[in-house]
Write a protein that holds these residues in place. Structure first.
Motif, mmCIF file in Angstrom:
data_model
loop_
_atom_site.group_PDB
_atom_site.id
_atom_site.type_symbol
_atom_site.label_atom_id
_atom_site.label_comp_id
_atom_site.label_asym_id
_atom_site.label_seq_id
_atom_site.Cartn_x
_atom_site.Cartn_y
_atom_site.Cartn_z
ATOM 1 N N MET A 36 32.591 17.624 -7.407
ATOM 2 C CA MET A 36 33.562 17.828 -8.478
ATOM 3 C C MET A 36 32.869 18.247 -9.771
ATOM 4 O O MET A 36 33.395 19.072 -10.533
ATOM 5 C CB MET A 36 34.382 16.557 -8.705
ATOM 6 C CG MET A 36 35.572 16.747 -9.626
ATOM 7 S SD MET A 36 36.827 17.881 -8.952
ATOM 8 C CE MET A 36 37.602 16.805 -7.726
ATOM 9 N N LEU A 37 31.682 17.708 -10.005
ATOM 10 C CA LEU A 37 30.915 18.124 -11.183
ATOM 11 C C LEU A 37 30.576 19.611 -11.101
ATOM 12 O O LEU A 37 30.670 20.343 -12.095
ATOM 13 C CB LEU A 37 29.626 17.306 -11.289
ATOM 14 C CG LEU A 37 29.776 15.816 -11.623
ATOM 15 C CD1 LEU A 37 28.444 15.098 -11.398
ATOM 16 C CD2 LEU A 37 30.256 15.609 -13.056
ATOM 17 N N THR A 38 30.180 20.053 -9.905
ATOM 18 C CA THR A 38 29.894 21.475 -9.705
ATOM 19 C C THR A 38 31.133 22.314 -9.962
ATOM 20 O O THR A 38 31.076 23.350 -10.642
ATOM 21 C CB THR A 38 29.379 21.713 -8.264
ATOM 22 O OG1 THR A 38 28.047 21.212 -8.174
ATOM 23 C CG2 THR A 38 29.379 23.195 -7.911
ATOM 24 N N SER A 54 25.012 29.060 -6.801
ATOM 25 C CA SER A 54 25.578 29.793 -5.663
ATOM 26 C C SER A 54 27.094 29.878 -5.774
ATOM 27 O O SER A 54 27.702 30.860 -5.331
ATOM 28 C CB SER A 54 25.177 29.133 -4.340
ATOM 29 O OG SER A 54 25.874 27.916 -4.116
ATOM 30 N N LYS A 55 27.710 28.857 -6.351
ATOM 31 C CA LYS A 55 29.163 28.868 -6.524
ATOM 32 C C LYS A 55 29.582 29.787 -7.673
ATOM 33 O O LYS A 55 30.635 30.426 -7.606
ATOM 34 C CB LYS A 55 29.671 27.447 -6.798
ATOM 35 C CG LYS A 55 29.469 26.468 -5.650
ATOM 36 C CD LYS A 55 30.236 26.892 -4.418
ATOM 37 C CE LYS A 55 30.101 25.876 -3.301
ATOM 38 N NZ LYS A 55 30.790 26.312 -2.056
ATOM 39 N N ILE A 56 28.763 29.850 -8.708
ATOM 40 C CA ILE A 56 29.075 30.728 -9.851
ATOM 41 C C ILE A 56 28.854 32.190 -9.461
ATOM 42 O O ILE A 56 29.638 33.074 -9.811
ATOM 43 C CB ILE A 56 28.218 30.346 -11.074
ATOM 44 C CG1 ILE A 56 28.605 28.937 -11.559
ATOM 45 C CG2 ILE A 56 28.400 31.367 -12.203
ATOM 46 C CD1 ILE A 56 27.692 28.377 -12.640
ATOM 47 N N GLY A 57 27.761 32.450 -8.745
ATOM 48 C CA GLY A 57 27.497 33.798 -8.237
ATOM 49 C C GLY A 57 27.094 34.818 -9.289
ATOM 50 O O GLY A 57 27.279 36.017 -9.082
ATOM 51 N N ASP A 58 26.515 34.370 -10.389
ATOM 52 C CA ASP A 58 26.102 35.292 -11.448
ATOM 53 C C ASP A 58 24.778 35.961 -11.073
ATOM 54 O O ASP A 58 23.775 35.280 -10.843
ATOM 55 C CB ASP A 58 25.943 34.527 -12.771
ATOM 56 C CG ASP A 58 25.806 35.455 -13.960
ATOM 57 O OD1 ASP A 58 24.934 36.340 -13.922
ATOM 58 O OD2 ASP A 58 26.581 35.299 -14.921
ATOM 59 N N LEU A 104 31.758 22.667 -13.595
ATOM 60 C CA LEU A 104 30.851 23.633 -14.223
ATOM 61 C C LEU A 104 31.290 25.069 -13.962
ATOM 62 O O LEU A 104 31.185 25.924 -14.850
ATOM 63 C CB LEU A 104 29.422 23.422 -13.706
ATOM 64 C CG LEU A 104 28.667 22.255 -14.345
ATOM 65 C CD1 LEU A 104 27.426 21.909 -13.540
ATOM 66 C CD2 LEU A 104 28.300 22.575 -15.803
ATOM 67 N N THR A 105 31.807 25.337 -12.767
ATOM 68 C CA THR A 105 32.258 26.706 -12.473
ATOM 69 C C THR A 105 33.461 27.101 -13.309
ATOM 70 O O THR A 105 33.775 28.291 -13.417
ATOM 71 C CB THR A 105 32.623 26.871 -10.986
ATOM 72 O OG1 THR A 105 33.778 26.076 -10.661
ATOM 73 C CG2 THR A 105 31.471 26.471 -10.083
ATOM 74 N N LEU A 148 27.726 17.505 -17.922
ATOM 75 C CA LEU A 148 27.979 17.811 -16.516
ATOM 76 C C LEU A 148 26.669 18.092 -15.780
ATOM 77 O O LEU A 148 26.448 17.597 -14.669
ATOM 78 C CB LEU A 148 28.913 19.021 -16.402
ATOM 79 C CG LEU A 148 30.370 18.791 -16.783
ATOM 80 C CD1 LEU A 148 31.105 20.132 -16.866
ATOM 81 C CD2 LEU A 148 31.059 17.868 -15.766
ATOM 82 N N ILE A 149 25.798 18.878 -16.399
ATOM 83 C CA ILE A 149 24.519 19.208 -15.771
ATOM 84 C C ILE A 149 23.641 17.968 -15.671
ATOM 85 O O ILE A 149 22.976 17.736 -14.652
ATOM 86 C CB ILE A 149 23.824 20.333 -16.547
ATOM 87 C CG1 ILE A 149 24.618 21.642 -16.381
ATOM 88 C CG2 ILE A 149 22.388 20.519 -16.072
ATOM 89 C CD1 ILE A 149 24.103 22.800 -17.191
#
Length: 222
Positions: A59-61, A96-100, A64-65, A44-45
């Motif tokens: 969609m790949l992002t 930014s979508k994961i927010g870790d 991954l989330t 995916l990455i």
């Protein structure tokens, strides 16, 4: 030894992510996100860095989330050092979508001022999501070095990032209103106007700001 059905499905999904048809790649990314498996993360990455279609990258992002941050975040952080601009921008977007919070130290001044516009914009968005409480003013100061950069879309992205930090940006904007560069002054004024009146619209705010700069009056209303 024969492969299990799960192993076969994983191999097929990994192959589909590289298919020549964007619709096949899109469906594969959706399937991978629907049934997460750690074996998908590397691919995916890898695809994020080279995928040409925006909607497939999105969609790949998303896929991954759907995987554990403990697996995705360390590998995404490695991508921030890639020479490929798309690898950096997509990694920032995904972070930014994961927010870790552990990703925050990797959002460097270099990324926030990256020569590639898409990387810089992704870094701005990631930074305002990940910035620790109490460090907003420092971030605003770094972001203010980018005022006046690029055309409308890029300037609007920066204004939105700054505004997301809230009132803490006001002293920084007021300092930028005295900058020697009229583009910086106009951008700072427009951003301050949008902070005060989000409904004004960027076009109105920037045109008004340009008039203010042309008249030589950068005072803001109390």
């Amino acid at each position: 030894m024969a492969m299990s059905k799960q192993d076969t499905d994983v191999i097929r999904a990994l192959q589909a992510l590289e298919d020549g048809s964007s619709s096949v790649r899109l469906r594969a990314a959706l399937a991978v996100g629907t049934t997460p498996d750690p074996r998908f993360v590397d691919k995916l990455i890898e695809r994020c860095a080279i995928e040409p279609e925006f909607y497939v990258r999105d969609m790949l992002t998303w896929a991954l989330t759907r995987h554990p941050a403990s697996k995705t975040v360390p590998e995404l952080l490695q991508q921030l050092r890639s020479e490929r601009a798309q690898a950096r921008s997509q990694a920032l977007h995904t972070l930014s979508k994961i927010g870790d919070p552990q990703a925050w130290p990797a959002i460097t001044r270099e990324l926030l001022s990256d020569a590639d516009g898409e990387v810089a914009r992704a870094a701005w968005r990631a930074a305002v999501v990940l910035v620790p409480k109490g460090e907003e003013a420092e971030l605003a100061a770094v972001l203010s070095t980018q005022l006046g950069r690029g055309e409308r879309e890029m300037q609007l992205s920066l204004s939105r990032a700054l505004i997301a930090l809230g009132e803490v940006i006001v002293p920084t904007l007021q300092a930028a209103m005295k900058d020697a560069d009229p583009r910086v002054r106009a951008h700072a004024i427009a951003t301050e106007r949008l902070l005060r009146d989000p409904e004004a619209g960027y076009e109105f705010a920037i045109e008004e700001a340009k008039r203010v700069v042309a008249l030589g009056d950068t005072r803001t209303e109390e």
